[in-house]
Motif scaffolding. Structure first.
Motif, PDB file in Angstrom:
ATOM      1  N   GLU A 186       0.824  -1.200   0.000  1.00  0.00           N
ATOM      2  CA  GLU A 186       0.000   0.000   0.000  1.00  0.00           C
ATOM      3  C   GLU A 186       0.864   1.259   0.000  1.00  0.00           C
ATOM      4  O   GLU A 186       2.068   1.198   0.244  1.00  0.00           O
ATOM      5  CB  GLU A 186      -0.923  -0.020   1.217  1.00  0.00           C
ATOM      6  CG  GLU A 186      -1.840  -1.241   1.239  1.00  0.00           C
ATOM      7  CD  GLU A 186      -2.586  -1.391   2.556  1.00  0.00           C
ATOM      8  OE1 GLU A 186      -2.366  -0.554   3.453  1.00  0.00           O
ATOM      9  OE2 GLU A 186      -3.367  -2.347   2.681  1.00  0.00           O
ATOM     10  N   LYS A 187       0.237   2.397  -0.279  1.00  0.00           N
ATOM     11  CA  LYS A 187       0.944   3.650  -0.196  1.00  0.00           C
ATOM     12  C   LYS A 187       1.194   3.999   1.267  1.00  0.00           C
ATOM     13  O   LYS A 187       0.488   3.559   2.156  1.00  0.00           O
ATOM     14  CB  LYS A 187       0.122   4.756  -0.866  1.00  0.00           C
ATOM     15  CG  LYS A 187      -0.001   4.608  -2.376  1.00  0.00           C
ATOM     16  CD  LYS A 187      -0.790   5.771  -2.970  1.00  0.00           C
ATOM     17  CE  LYS A 187      -0.902   5.641  -4.492  1.00  0.00           C
ATOM     18  NZ  LYS A 187      -1.680   6.754  -5.093  1.00  0.00           N
ATOM     19  N   GLY A 188       2.172   4.810   1.503  1.00  0.00           N
ATOM     20  CA  GLY A 188       2.463   5.199   2.871  1.00  0.00           C
ATOM     21  C   GLY A 188       3.702   4.528   3.412  1.00  0.00           C
ATOM     22  O   GLY A 188       4.307   3.666   2.771  1.00  0.00           O
ATOM     23  N   PHE A 189       4.048   4.915   4.620  1.00  0.00           N
ATOM     24  CA  PHE A 189       5.298   4.457   5.238  1.00  0.00           C
ATOM     25  C   PHE A 189       5.265   2.971   5.572  1.00  0.00           C
ATOM     26  O   PHE A 189       4.225   2.410   5.953  1.00  0.00           O
ATOM     27  CB  PHE A 189       5.553   5.250   6.521  1.00  0.00           C
ATOM     28  CG  PHE A 189       6.780   4.796   7.260  1.00  0.00           C
ATOM     29  CD1 PHE A 189       8.025   5.285   6.935  1.00  0.00           C
ATOM     30  CD2 PHE A 189       6.677   3.850   8.282  1.00  0.00           C
ATOM     31  CE1 PHE A 189       9.160   4.854   7.605  1.00  0.00           C
ATOM     32  CE2 PHE A 189       7.808   3.417   8.966  1.00  0.00           C
ATOM     33  CZ  PHE A 189       9.052   3.926   8.620  1.00  0.00           C
ATOM     34  N   CYS A 190       6.404   2.329   5.433  1.00  0.00           N
ATOM     35  CA  CYS A 190       6.630   1.006   6.017  1.00  0.00           C
ATOM     36  C   CYS A 190       8.112   0.884   6.311  1.00  0.00           C
ATOM     37  O   CYS A 190       8.936   1.637   5.779  1.00  0.00           O
ATOM     38  CB  CYS A 190       6.156  -0.116   5.090  1.00  0.00           C
ATOM     39  SG  CYS A 190       7.237  -0.411   3.667  1.00  0.00           S
ATOM     40  N   TYR A 191       8.464  -0.056   7.171  1.00  0.00           N
ATOM     41  CA  TYR A 191       9.872  -0.329   7.428  1.00  0.00           C
ATOM     42  C   TYR A 191      10.431  -1.246   6.349  1.00  0.00           C
ATOM     43  O   TYR A 191       9.682  -1.967   5.672  1.00  0.00           O
ATOM     44  CB  TYR A 191      10.050  -0.957   8.812  1.00  0.00           C
ATOM     45  CG  TYR A 191       9.814   0.014   9.946  1.00  0.00           C
ATOM     46  CD1 TYR A 191      10.677   1.085  10.156  1.00  0.00           C
ATOM     47  CD2 TYR A 191       8.718  -0.127  10.791  1.00  0.00           C
ATOM     48  CE1 TYR A 191      10.456   1.990  11.186  1.00  0.00           C
ATOM     49  CE2 TYR A 191       8.488   0.769  11.826  1.00  0.00           C
ATOM     50  CZ  TYR A 191       9.365   1.825  12.018  1.00  0.00           C
ATOM     51  OH  TYR A 191       9.141   2.726  13.028  1.00  0.00           O
ATOM     52  N   ASP A 192      11.758  -1.234   6.225  1.00  0.00           N
ATOM     53  CA  ASP A 192      12.377  -2.029   5.168  1.00  0.00           C
ATOM     54  C   ASP A 192      12.134  -3.530   5.329  1.00  0.00           C
ATOM     55  O   ASP A 192      12.120  -4.273   4.349  1.00  0.00           O
ATOM     56  CB  ASP A 192      13.881  -1.740   5.069  1.00  0.00           C
ATOM     57  CG  ASP A 192      14.643  -1.997   6.362  1.00  0.00           C
ATOM     58  OD1 ASP A 192      14.019  -2.365   7.381  1.00  0.00           O
ATOM     59  OD2 ASP A 192      15.884  -1.811   6.367  1.00  0.00           O
ATOM     60  N   ASN A 193      11.891  -3.978   6.574  1.00  0.00           N
ATOM     61  CA  ASN A 193      11.679  -5.420   6.764  1.00  0.00           C
ATOM     62  C   ASN A 193      10.309  -5.892   6.287  1.00  0.00           C
ATOM     63  O   ASN A 193      10.036  -7.092   6.282  1.00  0.00           O
ATOM     64  CB  ASN A 193      11.897  -5.818   8.229  1.00  0.00           C
ATOM     65  CG  ASN A 193      10.925  -5.170   9.193  1.00  0.00           C
ATOM     66  OD1 ASN A 193       9.994  -4.455   8.801  1.00  0.00           O
ATOM     67  ND2 ASN A 193      11.130  -5.402  10.478  1.00  0.00           N
ATOM     68  N   GLU A 194       9.434  -4.953   5.900  1.00  0.00           N
ATOM     69  CA  GLU A 194       8.123  -5.305   5.343  1.00  0.00           C
ATOM     70  C   GLU A 194       8.158  -5.402   3.825  1.00  0.00           C
ATOM     71  O   GLU A 194       7.179  -5.830   3.199  1.00  0.00           O
ATOM     72  CB  GLU A 194       7.077  -4.264   5.748  1.00  0.00           C
ATOM     73  CG  GLU A 194       6.901  -4.086   7.242  1.00  0.00           C
ATOM     74  CD  GLU A 194       6.062  -2.866   7.571  1.00  0.00           C
ATOM     75  OE1 GLU A 194       4.910  -2.788   7.067  1.00  0.00           O
ATOM     76  OE2 GLU A 194       6.548  -1.987   8.303  1.00  0.00           O
ATOM     77  N   LEU A 195       9.270  -4.975   3.226  1.00  0.00           N
ATOM     78  CA  LEU A 195       9.400  -4.961   1.778  1.00  0.00           C
ATOM     79  C   LEU A 195       9.920  -6.300   1.264  1.00  0.00           C
ATOM     80  O   LEU A 195      10.473  -7.100   2.015  1.00  0.00           O
ATOM     81  CB  LEU A 195      10.338  -3.834   1.351  1.00  0.00           C
ATOM     82  CG  LEU A 195       9.856  -2.421   1.700  1.00  0.00           C
ATOM     83  CD1 LEU A 195      10.939  -1.407   1.386  1.00  0.00           C
ATOM     84  CD2 LEU A 195       8.560  -2.101   0.975  1.00  0.00           C
ATOM     85  N   GLY A 196       9.787  -6.476  -0.044  1.00  0.00           N
ATOM     86  CA  GLY A 196      10.108  -7.760  -0.650  1.00  0.00           C
ATOM     87  C   GLY A 196       8.825  -8.547  -0.808  1.00  0.00           C
ATOM     88  O   GLY A 196       8.686  -9.662  -0.276  1.00  0.00           O
ATOM     89  N   VAL A 197       7.868  -7.951  -1.504  1.00  0.00           N
ATOM     90  CA  VAL A 197       6.570  -8.597  -1.708  1.00  0.00           C
ATOM     91  C   VAL A 197       6.798  -9.941  -2.397  1.00  0.00           C
ATOM     92  O   VAL A 197       7.522 -10.026  -3.397  1.00  0.00           O
ATOM     93  CB  VAL A 197       5.645  -7.695  -2.545  1.00  0.00           C
ATOM     94  CG1 VAL A 197       4.346  -8.407  -2.878  1.00  0.00           C
ATOM     95  CG2 VAL A 197       5.367  -6.384  -1.808  1.00  0.00           C
ATOM     96  N   HIS A 198       6.183 -10.975  -1.848  1.00  0.00           N
ATOM     97  CA  HIS A 198       6.426 -12.316  -2.372  1.00  0.00           C
ATOM     98  C   HIS A 198       5.220 -13.215  -2.125  1.00  0.00           C
ATOM     99  O   HIS A 198       4.312 -12.873  -1.369  1.00  0.00           O
ATOM    100  CB  HIS A 198       7.678 -12.920  -1.729  1.00  0.00           C
ATOM    101  CG  HIS A 198       7.583 -13.084  -0.239  1.00  0.00           C
ATOM    102  ND1 HIS A 198       7.607 -12.011   0.632  1.00  0.00           N
ATOM    103  CD2 HIS A 198       7.448 -14.189   0.541  1.00  0.00           C
ATOM    104  CE1 HIS A 198       7.520 -12.445   1.876  1.00  0.00           C
ATOM    105  NE2 HIS A 198       7.401 -13.754   1.848  1.00  0.00           N
ATOM    106  N   LYS A 199       5.231 -14.373  -2.764  1.00  0.00           N
ATOM    107  CA  LYS A 199       4.141 -15.337  -2.647  1.00  0.00           C
ATOM    108  C   LYS A 199       4.507 -16.422  -1.638  1.00  0.00           C
ATOM    109  O   LYS A 199       5.663 -16.842  -1.548  1.00  0.00           O
ATOM    110  CB  LYS A 199       3.860 -15.999  -3.995  1.00  0.00           C
ATOM    111  CG  LYS A 199       3.528 -15.038  -5.127  1.00  0.00           C
ATOM    112  CD  LYS A 199       2.129 -14.494  -5.005  1.00  0.00           C
ATOM    113  CE  LYS A 199       1.740 -13.688  -6.246  1.00  0.00           C
ATOM    114  NZ  LYS A 199       0.370 -13.136  -6.155  1.00  0.00           N
TER     115      LYS A 199
END
Length: 382
Positions: A186-199
């Motif tokens: 989603e748009k907006g802030f997140c921490y780097d450990n939430e990134l890496g969208v995967h299945k």
């Protein structure tokens, strides 16, 4: 303009909490993991001075040259620092000086914040505000630990019980097996450990739409849960034996009746209130006792939009590891999350101590399996 207003609102909220403290409370460190209130106030201020003000003005004069050493937490790229267990030895600088430090940095920040156009600096300010909100919750938990280990068990404020909330849902939710997308999208802030969208693939599971209550956990205690090694992971069993643990943190049995310490003082346990201050090992043992298990962090995230959550940080059965493609950023900011991906368990959700607008269903909190001073609870799966 919105960034400036957010800055003022968040920084003011920290002070509002501290207004309930006595001057003697600010410098006390009861345990290595629980930092003094004075240190939290200074460290969050140090973040803005170090990563914003020094960055945008190479001629910026520090409020005190010693503060980088005193109030750096774990950023090796920024220089040497006081050991964490020595934070309570700082009788100087005084608490009043720390408040002057905050005022000094706030004045400088508010004078320049609307003129900053560099997106990298804006992103650092947003990170600094999110960082301050993390420390607002740590302030709550650290102050509770301090007062909860004071022989008088004093009241912080009558309005700060924080553990009286009850479940509003009492059913469970079935989730079908399948491949699901995990990670912040989603748009907006997140921490780097939430990134890496995967299945991820998950099998069928059924997750409770409610958290374990004090009544539930007393059943575990009275059934001999803390004495039955069959319920415990080996490391957890050794831990409760070594530490002589036989109840959740802040629980006291007085005249054969359970009480618990709250920030509103010592009170009789509300049996129907949601359980709090529980370790991963205790959560896992309770799940085994109930012939259920803890959810994985992926199961939790998949089910989150259907769940009633936000009362407790909920232990999952997932180790804290990087998502696919995770890359540690260069410099000090890269030390924020990545280097802690070892010997930690993931918690999901939020708690009654979490700051407003500081929760999302992809948020990955993490603590050691023995940690109990946070507002942690249990949700079960089968």
């Amino acid at each position: 303009m919105q960034l400036k207003e957010n800055y003022k609102k968040i920084r003011t909220a920290t002070i509002a909490f501290c207004n309930h403290l006595e001057i003697e409370d600010f410098a006390i460190q009861v345990a290595k993991f629980a930092s003094p209130a004075k240190w939290h106030l200074a460290h969050t201020t140090w973040f803005f001075e170090t990563f914003i003000l020094k960055e945008i003005d190479k001629n910026y004069l520090e409020f005190d040259a010693n503060f980088n050493y005193l109030f750096n937490s774990y950023y090796n790229n920024v220089g040497s620092r006081v050991l964490q267990n020595n934070r309570g030895n700082m009788s100087r600088p005084s608490t009043n000086t720390v408040f002057e430090y905050r005022k000094h940095v706030d004045t400088k920040m508010l004078a320049v914040i609307d003129r900053i156009t560099d997106q990298k600096i804006i992103d650092l300010i947003v990170l600094g505000l999110q960082h301050e909100q993390q420390h607002q919750e740590l302030l709550v938990t650290d102050v509770k630990y301090m007062l909860g280990h004071n022989p008088l068990l004093p009241t912080f404020a009558d309005t700060y019980n924080l553990v009286a909330h009850k479940n509003t849902a009492h059913t469970s939710i079935k989730i079908a097996a399948g491949v699901y997308t995990i990670g912040h999208q989603e748009k907006g802030f997140c921490y780097d450990n939430e990134l890496g969208v995967h299945k991820v693939y998950v099998a069928d599971f059924e997750i409770d739409n409610y958290l374990v209550t004090n009544r539930d956990f007393i059943e575990f205690i009275e059934a001999g849960g803390y004495a039955d090694f069959n319920l415990w992971l080996d490391e957890g069993w050794s831990w409760i034996q070594d530490q002589k643990i036989n109840a959740p943190m802040y629980w006291h049995k007085i005249n054969n009746q359970w009480h618990y310490y709250t920030l509103a003082g010592l009170q009789k346990i509300d049996l129907d209130a949601v359980l709090c201050h529980i370790s991963y090992f205790e959560a896992n043992a309770f799940a085994t006792f109930k012939n259920k298990r803890l959810p994985t962090e992926f199961e939790w995230e998949i089910a989150a939009k259907k769940l009633d959550w936000g009362l407790r940080w909920e232990w999952t059965n997932s180790a804290y590891l990087p998502y696919p493609g995770f890359v540690t950023a260069n410099g000090a900011v890269g030390e924020y999350n990545g280097k802690f991906m070892s010997n930690k368990m993931v918690l999901r959700g939020a708690s009654t101590a979490t700051s407003a607008n500081h929760s999302r269903h992809t948020y990955r909190n993490f603590f050691s399996a023995t940690d109990r001073w946070q507002f942690t609870g249990i949700r079960l799966v089968k």
